[in-house]
Write a protein that holds these residues in place. Structure first.
Motif, PDB file in Angstrom:
ATOM      1  N   GLY A 271      77.687  30.899  47.895  1.00 21.83           N
ATOM      2  CA  GLY A 271      78.483  29.676  47.803  1.00 21.83           C
ATOM      3  C   GLY A 271      78.475  29.083  46.409  1.00 21.83           C
ATOM      4  N   LEU A 272      77.321  29.081  45.756  1.00 25.70           N
ATOM      5  CA  LEU A 272      77.235  28.521  44.404  1.00 25.70           C
ATOM      6  C   LEU A 272      78.021  29.357  43.396  1.00 25.70           C
ATOM      7  N   VAL A 273      77.917  30.679  43.501  1.00 29.58           N
ATOM      8  CA  VAL A 273      78.676  31.549  42.592  1.00 29.58           C
ATOM      9  C   VAL A 273      80.175  31.334  42.784  1.00 29.58           C
ATOM     10  N   ALA A 274      80.605  31.236  44.043  1.00 31.61           N
ATOM     11  CA  ALA A 274      82.029  31.032  44.322  1.00 31.61           C
ATOM     12  C   ALA A 274      82.513  29.710  43.758  1.00 31.61           C
ATOM     13  N   CYS A 275      81.729  28.652  43.951  1.00 30.95           N
ATOM     14  CA  CYS A 275      82.132  27.342  43.435  1.00 30.95           C
ATOM     15  C   CYS A 275      82.164  27.333  41.910  1.00 30.95           C
ATOM     16  N   TYR A 276      81.177  27.961  41.294  1.00 29.58           N
ATOM     17  CA  TYR A 276      81.142  27.981  39.830  1.00 29.58           C
ATOM     18  C   TYR A 276      82.345  28.706  39.247  1.00 29.58           C
ATOM     19  N   ARG A 277      82.658  29.881  39.802  1.00 27.85           N
ATOM     20  CA  ARG A 277      83.800  30.619  39.265  1.00 27.85           C
ATOM     21  C   ARG A 277      85.114  29.898  39.572  1.00 27.85           C
TER      22      ARG A 277
ATOM     23  N   GLY B 130      75.518  27.655  32.717  1.00 23.52           N
ATOM     24  CA  GLY B 130      76.368  26.745  33.470  1.00 23.52           C
ATOM     25  C   GLY B 130      76.138  26.840  34.966  1.00 23.52           C
ATOM     26  N   LEU B 131      75.953  28.073  35.457  1.00 22.75           N
ATOM     27  CA  LEU B 131      75.701  28.256  36.885  1.00 22.75           C
ATOM     28  C   LEU B 131      74.393  27.595  37.308  1.00 22.75           C
ATOM     29  N   PHE B 132      73.330  27.765  36.517  1.00 19.41           N
ATOM     30  CA  PHE B 132      72.057  27.151  36.865  1.00 19.41           C
ATOM     31  C   PHE B 132      72.133  25.626  36.805  1.00 19.41           C
ATOM     32  N   MET B 133      72.854  25.095  35.824  1.00 15.65           N
ATOM     33  CA  MET B 133      72.995  23.646  35.720  1.00 15.65           C
ATOM     34  C   MET B 133      73.760  23.085  36.908  1.00 15.65           C
ATOM     35  N   MET B 134      74.857  23.753  37.264  1.00 11.60           N
ATOM     36  CA  MET B 134      75.625  23.296  38.421  1.00 11.60           C
ATOM     37  C   MET B 134      74.808  23.402  39.701  1.00 11.60           C
ATOM     38  N   SER B 135      74.039  24.481  39.823  1.00 12.36           N
ATOM     39  CA  SER B 135      73.200  24.659  41.011  1.00 12.36           C
ATOM     40  C   SER B 135      72.162  23.549  41.117  1.00 12.36           C
ATOM     41  N   ALA B 136      71.563  23.181  39.982  1.00 13.80           N
ATOM     42  CA  ALA B 136      70.569  22.102  39.995  1.00 13.80           C
ATOM     43  C   ALA B 136      71.205  20.789  40.431  1.00 13.80           C
ATOM     44  N   ASP B 137      72.408  20.503  39.940  1.00 16.99           N
ATOM     45  CA  ASP B 137      73.093  19.282  40.352  1.00 16.99           C
ATOM     46  C   ASP B 137      73.464  19.322  41.826  1.00 16.99           C
ATOM     47  N   ALA B 138      73.897  20.487  42.313  1.00 17.44           N
ATOM     48  CA  ALA B 138      74.278  20.609  43.719  1.00 17.44           C
ATOM     49  C   ALA B 138      73.083  20.350  44.631  1.00 17.44           C
ATOM     50  N   VAL B 139      71.930  20.881  44.260  1.00 17.13           N
ATOM     51  CA  VAL B 139      70.718  20.638  45.053  1.00 17.13           C
ATOM     52  C   VAL B 139      70.319  19.164  44.973  1.00 17.13           C
ATOM     53  N   LYS B 140      70.465  18.574  43.798  1.00 21.53           N
ATOM     54  CA  LYS B 140      70.105  17.160  43.628  1.00 21.53           C
ATOM     55  C   LYS B 140      70.940  16.263  44.535  1.00 21.53           C
ATOM     56  N   PHE B 141      72.216  16.576  44.663  1.00 21.01           N
ATOM     57  CA  PHE B 141      73.101  15.726  45.476  1.00 21.01           C
ATOM     58  C   PHE B 141      72.882  15.917  46.975  1.00 21.01           C
ATOM     59  N   LEU B 142      72.066  16.895  47.362  1.00 20.04           N
ATOM     60  CA  LEU B 142      71.691  17.008  48.772  1.00 20.04           C
ATOM     61  C   LEU B 142      70.935  15.768  49.246  1.00 20.04           C
ATOM     62  N   PHE B 143      70.237  15.117  48.325  1.00 19.37           N
ATOM     63  CA  PHE B 143      69.368  14.002  48.687  1.00 19.37           C
ATOM     64  C   PHE B 143      69.924  12.669  48.220  1.00 19.37           C
ATOM     65  N   ARG B 144      71.208  12.639  47.891  1.00 19.12           N
ATOM     66  CA  ARG B 144      71.838  11.394  47.459  1.00 19.12           C
ATOM     67  C   ARG B 144      73.016  11.070  48.358  1.00 19.12           C
TER      68      ARG B 144
END
Length: 271
Positions: free
Chosen positions: A222-228, A31-45
């Protein structure tokens, strides 16, 4: 969202990002890796939440600045004191500047940054998002068609990385200046020799590696904090548990990253 989503877990328990249908740690890591991938993707949207990013940057900087100063100075004194004793025994006290600069920039700066960002800034982020989750604000955002990753996670990830990068620069400066003051005025090291040795072992490569470490530390914390925060389930007590877990998980991940980046950086700059 690809393969995972924010949704209720039933029986009144509100969850956050759920990974693949696995159990225990594997589900959390996925779940953390999936959320991280989406977070990086939205950097460019578009739209990028610039205002939220600036607010979170100021928030993290405000809660992290004073602890950074309070931790950086004792670390600097400890490193300089121990190193100068060793150099005196070897008859190389004039090299204290080289050792102080190398230690402050390559290790003390990034390590103090991870301690403060993960222990202060990331926990505050987790508590904020965890409170929103148990109040079902995250579910309400999804009902309104607002993507929580784009709206909340991506700006917090960027803010955490930016503040970590800036704090690392501050700690490095404190490390060199503090090492100079302590070595020259307390341990009677020659000031000219200290200053001339600063660049002996430390150059632009070491500064770049240190900055990369700090940036990665901030992004991961930041990603770990957001995921938890977004995977909190239950009542207010679970928010406190999530905050504690954020510190532990962030430290574990960041120390591993420190070893990997240090090893890769040494190999790249060995020539």
């Amino acid at each position: 969202m690809a393969g995972w989503q924010i949704k209720s877990r039933g029986t009144g328990r509100r969850g956050g990002y759920r990974g693949p249908d696995l159990s225990g740690p594997f589900e959390s890591v996925g779940g953390l890796f999936m959320m991280s991938a989406d977070a990086v993707k939205f950097l460019f949207r578009r739209p990028f939440q610039g205002k939220e990013m600036l607010e979170q940057s100021w928030f993290v900087a405000r809660v992290s600045l004073v602890p950074t100063l309070l931790v950086a100075i004792p670390f600097t004194v400890l490193v300089s004191f121990t190193l100068n004793i060793l150099l005196r025994e070897l008859g190389a006290a004039d090299l204290s500047g080289a050792g102080a600069a190398f230690g402050a920039i390559t290790q003390v700066g990034p390590m103090v940054t991870v301690l403060i960002v993960a222990g202060s800034g990331a926990t505050a982020m987790c508590a904020d998002l965890g409170s929103r989750t148990i109040r079902e604000e995250i579910d309400a955002m999804e009902v309104l068609g607002i993507n929580p990753v784009q709206r909340l996670v991506t700006p917090r990830m960027v803010a955490s990385g930016l503040v970590a990068l800036l704090l690392n620069s501050l700690v490095c400066i404190i490390g060199v200046v503090g090492g100079y003051v302590f070595s020259v005025f307390v341990q009677n090291v020659n000031p000219g020799a200290f200053a001339s040795g600063i660049t002996l072992l430390t150059g632009i490569n070491e500064v770049v590696i240190s900055s990369i470490k700090a940036l990665l530390f901030g992004l991961i914390a930041g990603l770990v904090a957001c995921y938890r925060g977004l995977t909190v389930s239950g009542g207010p007590k679970s928010v406190g548990n999530a905050v504690n877990e954020t510190v532990v998980y962030a430290f574990m991940a960041l120390f591993v990253v420190n070893v990997v980046v240090t090893a890769v950086g040494v190999q790249l700059t060995a020539g």
